[in-house]
Design a protein around this motif. Structure first.
Motif, PDB file in Angstrom:
ATOM      1  N   VAL A 115      -7.103   3.500  -4.709  1.00  0.00           N
ATOM      2  CA  VAL A 115      -5.698   3.194  -4.458  1.00  0.00           C
ATOM      3  C   VAL A 115      -5.168   4.298  -3.550  1.00  0.00           C
ATOM      4  O   VAL A 115      -4.816   5.375  -4.015  1.00  0.00           O
ATOM      5  CB  VAL A 115      -4.867   3.131  -5.755  1.00  0.00           C
ATOM      6  CG1 VAL A 115      -3.394   2.877  -5.420  1.00  0.00           C
ATOM      7  CG2 VAL A 115      -5.389   2.051  -6.681  1.00  0.00           C
ATOM      8  N   THR A 170     -10.308  -1.345  -1.430  1.00  0.00           N
ATOM      9  CA  THR A 170      -8.926  -0.965  -1.709  1.00  0.00           C
ATOM     10  C   THR A 170      -8.347  -1.876  -2.771  1.00  0.00           C
ATOM     11  O   THR A 170      -8.290  -3.102  -2.580  1.00  0.00           O
ATOM     12  CB  THR A 170      -8.076  -1.065  -0.431  1.00  0.00           C
ATOM     13  OG1 THR A 170      -8.687  -0.295   0.618  1.00  0.00           O
ATOM     14  CG2 THR A 170      -6.671  -0.543  -0.672  1.00  0.00           C
ATOM     15  N   ARG A 217      -5.130  -1.606  -4.010  1.00  0.00           N
ATOM     16  CA  ARG A 217      -3.784  -1.815  -3.490  1.00  0.00           C
ATOM     17  C   ARG A 217      -3.418  -0.575  -2.699  1.00  0.00           C
ATOM     18  O   ARG A 217      -4.087   0.453  -2.818  1.00  0.00           O
ATOM     19  CB  ARG A 217      -2.768  -2.065  -4.612  1.00  0.00           C
ATOM     20  CG  ARG A 217      -2.674  -0.917  -5.625  1.00  0.00           C
ATOM     21  CD  ARG A 217      -1.764  -1.288  -6.792  1.00  0.00           C
ATOM     22  NE  ARG A 217      -2.263  -2.429  -7.511  1.00  0.00           N
ATOM     23  CZ  ARG A 217      -1.488  -3.337  -8.128  1.00  0.00           C
ATOM     24  NH1 ARG A 217      -0.160  -3.200  -8.080  1.00  0.00           N
ATOM     25  NH2 ARG A 217      -2.011  -4.351  -8.763  1.00  0.00           N
ATOM     26  N   LEU A 258       1.717   0.447  -9.227  1.00  0.00           N
ATOM     27  CA  LEU A 258       0.334   0.518  -9.690  1.00  0.00           C
ATOM     28  C   LEU A 258      -0.055  -0.643 -10.600  1.00  0.00           C
ATOM     29  O   LEU A 258      -1.248  -0.924 -10.769  1.00  0.00           O
ATOM     30  CB  LEU A 258       0.107   1.829 -10.442  1.00  0.00           C
ATOM     31  CG  LEU A 258       0.052   3.097  -9.578  1.00  0.00           C
ATOM     32  CD1 LEU A 258       0.157   4.350 -10.458  1.00  0.00           C
ATOM     33  CD2 LEU A 258      -1.227   3.139  -8.752  1.00  0.00           C
TER      34      LEU A 258
END
Length: 303
Positions: free
Chosen positions: A105, A127, A129, A301
């Protein structure tokens, strides 16, 4: 995987990179990699000022190439006068491989947002996010903001050199509009005073960061800035790449950070489909309202 709270300096992608890994090794979520701004700053102050709020997560605090506790650019295989976004993204991928993490992240602040965004664009499968805080993505526009603010603080009319630069630039060459704007801004007001005026909500936040920086005894960054400027940083426009992002994108912005909000943030919302949270804060929102920033980061998150 690296053991928790262990500082490391590893030769990765031809550079000595310093990083610290914190949090549980068996955390189920992809590790967060903090990508500081500057360019040429460090990850020390973020960890010192906000690290405890991330104690339950796996977090990597990276001093980017040539910055903070990482080795100088002059000792890299690529050399001291050449630095670009491609290299910084490759450094992050080399770090991921070294850590043995399937995905990351990227959490980019200011200039570090570029690294986070480009990593996500190039490595969507790596990835989970991407989160950016007070991002800089359009540098000619940022340069105009600096010039506009410096002119206002000096009480003089805005004199944008863009048209003159374009007129005297030979056909087929790229006019260095951003560079000319920055030079004009810093002629009116020195860089430190101008950026302080744009970045901080109040003097208490600025003094707190300065105290932390002094405590860390980490100075410099000029070598990194000069290398990036030599590669045309002030002419760089990232917005055309934003529609290519294929990972969830979250922006946390401080309404008092006039270097980023609203112009820079709007690019990510309009072209990148970013989910934007605006806080009553400046360029370093964890200084102004730690709880609000922690809540916004947790939402980014987990949402």
């Amino acid at each position: 995987m690296t053991t928790p709270d262990e500082p490391n300096s590893e030769r990765l992608n031809g550079a000595d990179l310093y990083f610290e890994v914190t949090g549980p090794e068996d955390a189920p979520e992809a590790p967060i990699v903090f990508l500081h701004g500057g360019p040429g700053y460090n990850s020390y102050s973020f960890r010192e000022l906000f690290g405890e709020r991330l104690a339950g997560r796996r977090v990597v605090y990276l001093d980017q190439r040539g910055s903070g506790r990482s080795g100088p650019l002059s000792e890299t295989e690529q050399g001291g006068d050449k630095l670009d976004l491609d290299t910084l993204v490759a450094d992050l991928e080399a770090l991921r491989e070294h850590l043995g993490a399937e995905r990351l992240v990227p959490l980019g602040h200011g200039f570090g947002a570029l690294v986070a965004l480009e990593y996500a664009r190039r490595h969507p499968e790596r990835t989970a996010r991407v989160i950016v805080v007070n991002p800089w993505v359009h540098f000619p526009e940022l340069a105009l903001t600096l010039l506009r603010e410096a002119s206002a603080m000096r009480g003089v009319p805005l004199d944008d050199p863009a048209d003159a630069v374009r007129a005297r630039t030979p056909e087929g060459q790229y006019p260095p509009v951003g560079e000319a704007r920055v030079e004009a801004a810093f002629t009116l007001l020195n860089a430190r005073d101008l950026l302080n005026a744009l970045h901080f909500r109040d003097s208490a936040s600025r003094m707190r960061l300065e105290f932390t920086d002094a405590e860390g005894q980490l100075i410099g960054g000029g070598e990194v800035q000069e290398a990036l400027v030599n590669q045309g940083l002030w002419e760089f426009e990232y917005p055309p790449f934003l529609p290519e992002l294929r990972r969830p994108l979250f922006v946390i912005a401080g309404v008092h950070d006039r270097s980023s909000y609203p112009e820079q943030v709007e690019w990510l919302a309009d072209l990148g489909g970013a989910d934007v949270t605006v806080l009553d804060a400046g360029h370093y929102p964890w200084l102004d309202d730690e709880d609000a920033f922690a809540e916004a980061l947790e939402e980014a998150l987990t949402r």
